[in-house]
Design an enzyme around this catalytic site. Structure first.
Site, mmCIF file in Angstrom:
data_model
loop_
_atom_site.group_PDB
_atom_site.id
_atom_site.type_symbol
_atom_site.label_atom_id
_atom_site.label_comp_id
_atom_site.label_asym_id
_atom_site.label_seq_id
_atom_site.Cartn_x
_atom_site.Cartn_y
_atom_site.Cartn_z
ATOM 1 N N CYS A 1 -21.844 -3.160 -4.573
ATOM 2 C CA CYS A 1 -21.354 -3.963 -5.696
ATOM 3 C C CYS A 1 -21.978 -5.355 -5.687
ATOM 4 C CB CYS A 1 -19.829 -4.078 -5.623
ATOM 5 S SG CYS A 1 -19.119 -5.124 -6.920
ATOM 6 N N ASP B 1 0.799 -1.238 0.000
ATOM 7 C CA ASP B 1 0.000 0.000 0.000
ATOM 8 C C ASP B 1 0.828 1.282 0.000
ATOM 9 O OD1 ASP B 1 -2.409 1.511 0.077
ATOM 10 O OD2 ASP B 1 -2.174 1.751 2.226
ATOM 11 N N CYS C 1 -22.144 6.465 -5.027
ATOM 12 C CA CYS C 1 -21.077 7.247 -4.385
ATOM 13 C C CYS C 1 -21.653 8.536 -3.807
ATOM 14 C CB CYS C 1 -19.974 7.570 -5.383
ATOM 15 S SG CYS C 1 -18.625 8.553 -4.667
#
Length: 381
Positions: A247, A134, A198
């Site tokens: 999702c 990351d 979103c």
């Protein structure tokens, strides 16, 4: 060197040490990503947390000169909390995003990757390896996509066939020339649920994110949160999972495979009011082991204050008044004033008016004016 056998040995060993998926990719330049990053930069869509130059982020041999291959790993994490605590009118709760529910995934993945690197070193003593999780220069998602871990969804997350997008990613660059795995076919199709859901419109289009509008990024900033995002924040203390929750590929996905990443209910869904008074030592002892603590307590306290305004929690007024009057940090004082105005009790309004007479910081005074303005509007409607 029999790289085919070594590859199989690595795959077998990865399963023994708690790696859920492993894939092998070439170390070629990420040309498509490079162009995308240039577009992101020109549009000011970057978060500012990115490490390295665009070249370092897309050319693996800048990070390991002899690079031949990249190993990508994935570890699945839970999407639901067993026996999750519920907030009440007297004790409202916030929420950390799922990626911050257990032990900091940087620590968990690095430990797995270090074991993998040692295993490779034992098999090939002159092997060169570089580990990243990351915070490295390479894009974990771009590597994972190339290595066949999953495809990059419209929500900008890697979606795996087995675990949906609820996976942590890390990689190991090596000078061993492994045969690359094949990418997974993109199966988002015409679905645009993540784009439509979103909260801030941060998903500009499928696969393109304006990080400056992303609540996950905004919860990690240290200054005043822009007004337009404060209401959308809801009770999020750190991160945002909306684009993953909606999702279809994540429907019914909930894996509890690793004790380290199991959610601690009282930390994953913390009581908000105690967060306002927490000391540095208490913060470190309580939250220091999770990924969501990396920016320190200030952003999380600011977010907790905004969450209390979201709930219009009158039981928090006394604490918010104390913060507005006494906290040395302007962002926290000002956010408390704004939230008191949103909550809107007579006690809150009176306290803002009194505090304005002693406040010297211009930004805090602006937030106090905003708080009072909420009440003016209420009286005229």
């Amino acid at each position: 060197m029999n790289t085919a056998q070594l590859k199989q040995d690595i795959i077998d060993y990865s399963k023994k040490i708690g790696i859920d998926k492993i894939g092998f990719a070439s170390s070629d330049v990420f040309s498509e990503l490079k162009e995308r990053l240039k577009r992101q930069q020109s549009l000011n869509y970057q978060s500012g947390f990115e490490k390295g130059t665009i070249e370092e982020r897309t050319e693996p041999d800048r990070l390991l000169p002899e690079a031949q291959s990249i190993l990508s790993i994935a570890i699945a994490y839970p999407s639901r909390i067993k026996n999750a605590p519920k907030g009440t009118k007297d004790e409202r709760r916030g929420i950390f995003c799922r990626a911050s529910w257990g032990t900091d995934y940087h620590v968990v993945l690095r430990e797995r990757l270090e074991k993998l690197a040692r295993f490779i070193q034992e098999k090939v003593p002159d092997a060169q390896n570089k580990i990243m999780v990351d915070t490295g220069e390479l894009s974990d998602r771009a590597v994972a996509e190339r290595a066949g871990i999953g495809f990059s969804g419209k929500n900008c997350a890697i979606i795996t066939p087995e675990f949906g997008s609820y996976v942590y990613l890390g990689e190991l660059i090596t000078n061993i020339p492994f045969t690359p795995d094949s990418p997974v076919e993109d199966s988002c199709g015409d679905c645009r649920k993540c784009l439509d859901a979103c909260p801030t419109g941060a998903l500009v289009q499928g696969g393109q994110l304006n990080a400056q509008r992303c609540l996950s990024f905004l919860t990690q900033t240290k200054g005043f949160m822009a007004d337009e995002f404060r209401v959308e924040l809801g009770n999020r203390v750190y991160g945002c999972d909306t684009c993953q929750q909606v999702c279809p590929k994540n429907k019914h996905i909930d894996f509890h495979l690793h004790s380290e990443v199991e959610p601690e209910p009282e930390i994953a869904k913390p009581k908000l009011k105690p967060m306002l008074k927490i000391t540095n030592r208490e913060f470190k002892e309580t939250y220091g082991h999770i990924a969501g603590s990396w920016r320190g307590k200030k952003p999380l306290q600011r977010n907790a204050i905004l969450a209390l305004a979201h709930f219009k929690d009158r039981t928090a007024v006394e604490d918010l008044i104390a913060i507005m009057k006494n906290d040395p940090r302007p962002v926290i004082r000002g956010t408390a004033a704004w939230s008191l105005g949103k909550i809107g009790s007579e006690e809150a309004v009176k306290a803002i008016q009194e505090a304005m007479d002693k406040e010297l910081d211009d930004q805090v005074l602006v937030e106090m004016e905003k708080g009072l303005e909420f009440q003016k509007r209420l009286r005229t409607t």
